[in-house]
Design a protein around this motif. Structure first.
Motif, PDB file in Angstrom:
ATOM      1  N   UNK B 247       0.950  -1.154   0.016  1.00 42.01           N
ATOM      2  CA  UNK B 247       0.112  -0.237   0.037  1.00 42.01           C
ATOM      3  C   UNK B 247       0.880   1.187   0.056  1.00 42.01           C
ATOM      4  N   UNK B 251       1.406   7.320   6.296  1.00 39.96           N
ATOM      5  CA  UNK B 251       0.907   6.495   7.570  1.00 39.96           C
ATOM      6  C   UNK B 251      -0.773   6.492   7.180  1.00 39.96           C
ATOM      7  N   UNK B 252      -1.185   7.853   7.337  1.00 43.65           N
ATOM      8  CA  UNK B 252      -2.561   7.787   7.050  1.00 43.65           C
ATOM      9  C   UNK B 252      -3.476   7.162   6.110  1.00 43.65           C
ATOM     10  N   UNK B 254      -2.255   4.878   4.152  1.00 44.75           N
ATOM     11  CA  UNK B 254      -2.024   3.410   4.157  1.00 44.75           C
ATOM     12  C   UNK B 254      -2.990   2.845   5.061  1.00 44.75           C
ATOM     13  N   UNK B 255      -3.359   3.457   6.087  1.00 48.65           N
ATOM     14  CA  UNK B 255      -4.279   2.916   7.056  1.00 48.65           C
ATOM     15  C   UNK B 255      -5.453   3.170   6.452  1.00 48.65           C
ATOM     16  N   UNK B 258      -6.194   0.292   3.888  1.00 47.48           N
ATOM     17  CA  UNK B 258      -6.382  -1.017   4.748  1.00 47.48           C
ATOM     18  C   UNK B 258      -7.690  -1.214   5.296  1.00 47.48           C
ATOM     19  N   UNK B 259      -8.187  -0.076   5.873  1.00 52.20           N
ATOM     20  CA  UNK B 259      -9.494  -0.318   6.661  1.00 52.20           C
ATOM     21  C   UNK B 259     -10.512  -0.563   5.693  1.00 52.20           C
ATOM     22  N   UNK B 261     -10.135  -2.041   2.609  1.00 51.40           N
ATOM     23  CA  UNK B 261      -9.911  -3.316   2.235  1.00 51.40           C
ATOM     24  C   UNK B 261     -10.599  -4.314   3.073  1.00 51.40           C
ATOM     25  N   UNK B 262     -10.684  -3.792   4.410  1.00 52.67           N
ATOM     26  CA  UNK B 262     -11.282  -5.004   5.547  1.00 52.67           C
ATOM     27  C   UNK B 262     -12.668  -4.785   5.787  1.00 52.67           C
ATOM     28  N   UNK B 265     -14.777  -7.691   5.243  1.00 50.61           N
ATOM     29  CA  UNK B 265     -14.263  -8.720   6.379  1.00 50.61           C
ATOM     30  C   UNK B 265     -14.848  -8.289   7.638  1.00 50.61           C
ATOM     31  N   UNK B 266     -15.707  -7.508   7.648  1.00 47.12           N
ATOM     32  CA  UNK B 266     -16.269  -6.712   9.002  1.00 47.12           C
ATOM     33  C   UNK B 266     -16.745  -7.697   9.869  1.00 47.12           C
ATOM     34  N   UNK B 268     -15.943 -10.612  10.577  1.00 39.21           N
ATOM     35  CA  UNK B 268     -14.731 -11.381  11.268  1.00 39.21           C
ATOM     36  C   UNK B 268     -14.437 -10.736  12.372  1.00 39.21           C
ATOM     37  N   UNK B 269     -14.408  -9.199  12.284  1.00 30.72           N
ATOM     38  CA  UNK B 269     -13.841  -8.566  13.403  1.00 30.72           C
ATOM     39  C   UNK B 269     -14.806  -8.194  14.361  1.00 30.72           C
TER      40      UNK B 269
END
Ligand SMILES: Cc1cc2nc3c(=O)[nH]c(=O)nc-3n(C[C@H](O)[C@H](O)[C@H](O)COP(=O)(O)OP(=O)(O)OC[C@H]3O[C@@H](n4cnc5c(N)ncnc54)[C@H](O)[C@@H]3O)c2cc1C
Ligand SMILES: Nc1ncnc2c1ncn2[C@@H]1O[C@H](COP(=O)(O)O)[C@@H](O)[C@H]1O
Lengths: 342, 273
Positions: B247, B251-252, B254-255, B258-259, B261-262, B265-266, B268-269
């Motif tokens: 990615x 930093x902001x 990239x985060x 990632x969020x 992308x996830x 998959x919520x 699972x979290x």
């Protein structure tokens, strides 16, 4: 003389009527070998009142199941289980015989191999057959894991191996599969046994949770110190994940050994694996590479962990992880609902 | 009570080289140490001896002449005497041939003094199989109890021992008749500091060394390379995986990616533990 030996067998480990995951994985792996060799795949099931497990074994790929049901076989013991397995192996002569590399599977296979005077490859992670010679090619990490060795057993049958849990894939369960159930009698008496299982105590600690967890947040030496490693716990707590770590982290005393992932720790296949401040040494990778979705965070763009990561973030964990925690908290609020942490 | 502990000299697997021609370890490339699990096995024998108030601890090793070093190390931990079986005839043994040779040596030792208990390490860090212990037990026809995490109690009248044995999801409490064979891991005890008299004894100690000719009723084809059903076919480095996408951005950013992308998959979290 080896023409008499035909078929691929899988030892089905059951504990109190429940089949171990690795046995189902081995049925998947064994199915491929059996198809290649054009022979049946058999499950070998021992225990007390366990016949109702046979359909499940067939639905996961076996063509037939050998069952030995006897009071002496209630709990696993080397003495009684090896007698049953040897009886079957001598009578039906499999060419390949696989066991899960669990404490019981390893124990049983070692004893059986000695009595059958045959070769046994420990902790296999790759399986194949050389069709021309009908030779099992069982490969395993050697010499500290930096290299793989393929072990052959040319002059003895059956060719046996123990296989690490979670490296092979179970087939999709198919209840329409049909198979044969072959019951075998065994003559054993409790009085002849030199060991007794007085009781079984189940352990419900973190170790079981690590292998069962859907989401794992693992940290490495890159977290700096015990203080820095708290970020791993914090992230895990935020998203309801289980914490894992590298051997170096365990050796530093930041985590108990039960939470070590890798060759000398656990092999795990969660749906999501975070590898944070982990370099990705081969011994670590073998324990987590089959995870479905791997996220690596490391400040070194050349760290080998990025070779197995689905997505990589090159950056300082100390900057990235706090931001992640913050964003996840926002996401969680959007998801809504009650959340409780243990 | 006569306890025999099998101890192996192993190369420290952290630093190791492999001979590409023979596909074997270049043993000179790594320092040789007492297999760490076997150190715990010796320590457990010392603990048992203390627990029941008497006993003799012998250690047995198979290996080249230098393997006397691990016997001396075992004396330091608290063993009383040590045997090394060393002969070209034993060389190149896999687990089946190793357990055969060691069982023949144990038969000879038991003629000198009857053996009540054999203890092995859970596995050796070089071969890494854990198969030798149960193999020895089968050959001596004594019950093997692998993965013992606690030796709780001896009943000398009944000749039984109470043990805890680790299994996949907990432990079994086992009562075993002895003689029997145990294999032990690292969690069974802590290695204690060796007392001074042990150190002095170890420094002077000369192990008893036997060749194949000192063992009785040996079927030579079952020894060494010849007696080993398994062979190493080939060695290879595992194929290197491709790797995914990195990615980009600060930093902001990239985060944020990632969020995103996830997001799917919520489910699972945030699940309860
Ligand atoms: C026989 C044998 C068995 C072994 N078994 C295992 C096992 O089961 N499991 C296991 O894990 N290991 C095992 N090992 C050890 C393995 O070889 C490695 O030494 C270990 O995995 C490395 O741990 P690490 O990644 O935490 O540490 P390191 O290799 O030190 O990596 C730390 C990483 O963190 C990164 N980093 C540093 N600071 C930051 C920061 N601020 N932000 C982001 N990234 C940062 C660095 O770039 C580096 O890549 C075994 C070794 C042997 C010889
Ligand atoms: N050459 C050897 N000499 C003495 N003991 C051995 C030898 N090889 C294996 N052992 C014993 O068997 C255990 C298991 O070894 P392995 O099956 O090779 O993993 C070791 O921890 C030792 O206790």
């Amino acid at each position: 003389m080896f023409e008499d030996y035909r078929g691929v067998w899988v030892f089905i480990e059951q504990n109190e009527g429940e089949i171990e995951g690795v046995s189902l994985e081995l049925l998947g792996a064994g199915r491929k070998l059996a198809d290649k060799l054009s022979v049946p795949l058999s499950g070998v099931l021992l225990g007390l009142e366990i016949k109702e497990l046979c359909p499940e074994i067939i639905s996961y790929g076996a063509d037939q199941v050998f069952v030995v049901d006897h009071a002496v076989l209630k709990d696993y013991r080397t003495e009684s289980y090896m007698k049953g397995v040897i009886l079957l192996a001598e009578k039906y002569k499999p060419e390949i015989f696989l066991y899960g590399a669990t404490p019981n599977g390893k124990d049983l296979a070692s004893a059986v191999a000695t009595d059958l005077s045959t070769g046994l490859t420990a902790d296999t992670t790759m399986l194949d057959v050389d069709l021309d010679n009908r030779l099992l090619e069982a490969s395993r990490p050697a010499f500290g894991g930096n290299i793989m060795a393929t072990i052959l057993c040319k002059k003895h049958r059956p060719q046996m191996g123990t296989v690490r849990p979670k490296v092979m894939k179970a087939l999709e369960k198919d209840n329409s599969r049909i198979g044969k159930i072959i019951e075998e009698e065994i003559f054993l008496q409790e009085e002849d046994m030199r060991t007794k299982v007085l009781k079984i105590v189940k352990d419900v600690t973190k170790k079981a949770r690590l292998t069962d967890a859907h989401v794992v947040v693992a940290g490495g030496k890159g977290m700096g110190d015990l203080q820095g490693f708290q970020l791993i716990h914090e992230l895990a707590e935020t998203i309801g994940a289980t914490v894992g770590g590298t051997r170096d982290v365990v050796e530093a005393g930041w985590l108990p050994h039960e939470q070590q992932v890798g060759q000398t720790g656990e092999t795990i296949t969660p749906k999501i694996y975070f590898a944070i401040g982990i370099s990705g040494a081969i011994q670590h990778i073998v324990g987590m590479k089959n995870s479905e979705f791997i996220i690596a965070i490391n400040k070194d763009p050349n760290a080998p962990i990025f070779d197995v990561a689905t997505y990589g973030i090159v950056g300082d964990a100390m900057e990235i992880v706090p931001r992640l925690i913050e964003q996840f908290k926002v996401l969680q609020k959007e998801k809504g609902g009650e959340v409780s942490y243990v | 009570m006569h306890i025999v502990v099998c101890v192996k000299q192993v190369p420290d697997t952290k630093i190791i080289k492999i001979n590409p021609k023979t596909n074997t370890l270049d043993r000179r490339s790594a320092p040789a140490i007492l297999n760490p699990y076997d150190a715990h096995a010796v320590q457990e024998a010392v603990k048992i001896k203390k627990m029941i108030g008497e006993g003799t601890i012998s250690v047995l090793s198979m290996g080249p002449p230098q393997a006397t070093a691990v016997i001396k190390k075992s004396i330091e931990i608290g063993a009383d005497r040590g045997y090394l079986i060393s002969d070209r005839a034993f060389a190149g043994a896999d687990t089946l041939a190793t357990s055969y040779a060691l069982s023949k040596a144990l038969e000879r030792i038991s003629k000198e003094q009857k053996i009540d208990l054999v203890i092995c390490g859970l596995h050796a860090i070089d071969g890494d199989t854990g198969q030798v212990g149960p193999g020895i037990a089968r050959r001596l026809d004594i019950p093997p109890i692998t993965n013992v995490i606690e030796v709780t109690e001896f009943n000398k009248k009944e000749k039984t021992v109470l043990l805890k044995r680790k299994i996949a999801n907990g432990y079994q409490l086992i009562e075993a008749q002895y003689p029997c064979l145990l294999t032990v891991g690292k969690e069974i005890n802590e290695i204690e500091y060796s007392p001074m008299p042990n150190m002095i004894k170890a420094a002077r100690y000369e192990p008893i060394i036997w060749t194949v000719n000192d063992l009785e009723n040996v079927d030579r084809p079952q020894l060494g390379l010849k007696g080993s059903p398994t062979i190493v076919g080939k060695m290879f480095t595992p194929p290197k995986p491709e790797g995914g996408k990195k990615l980009d951005g600060n930093a902001d950013e990239q985060v944020a990616q990632l969020i995103a992308l996830l997001e799917d998959k919520k489910e699972l979290l945030f699940a309860n533990h």
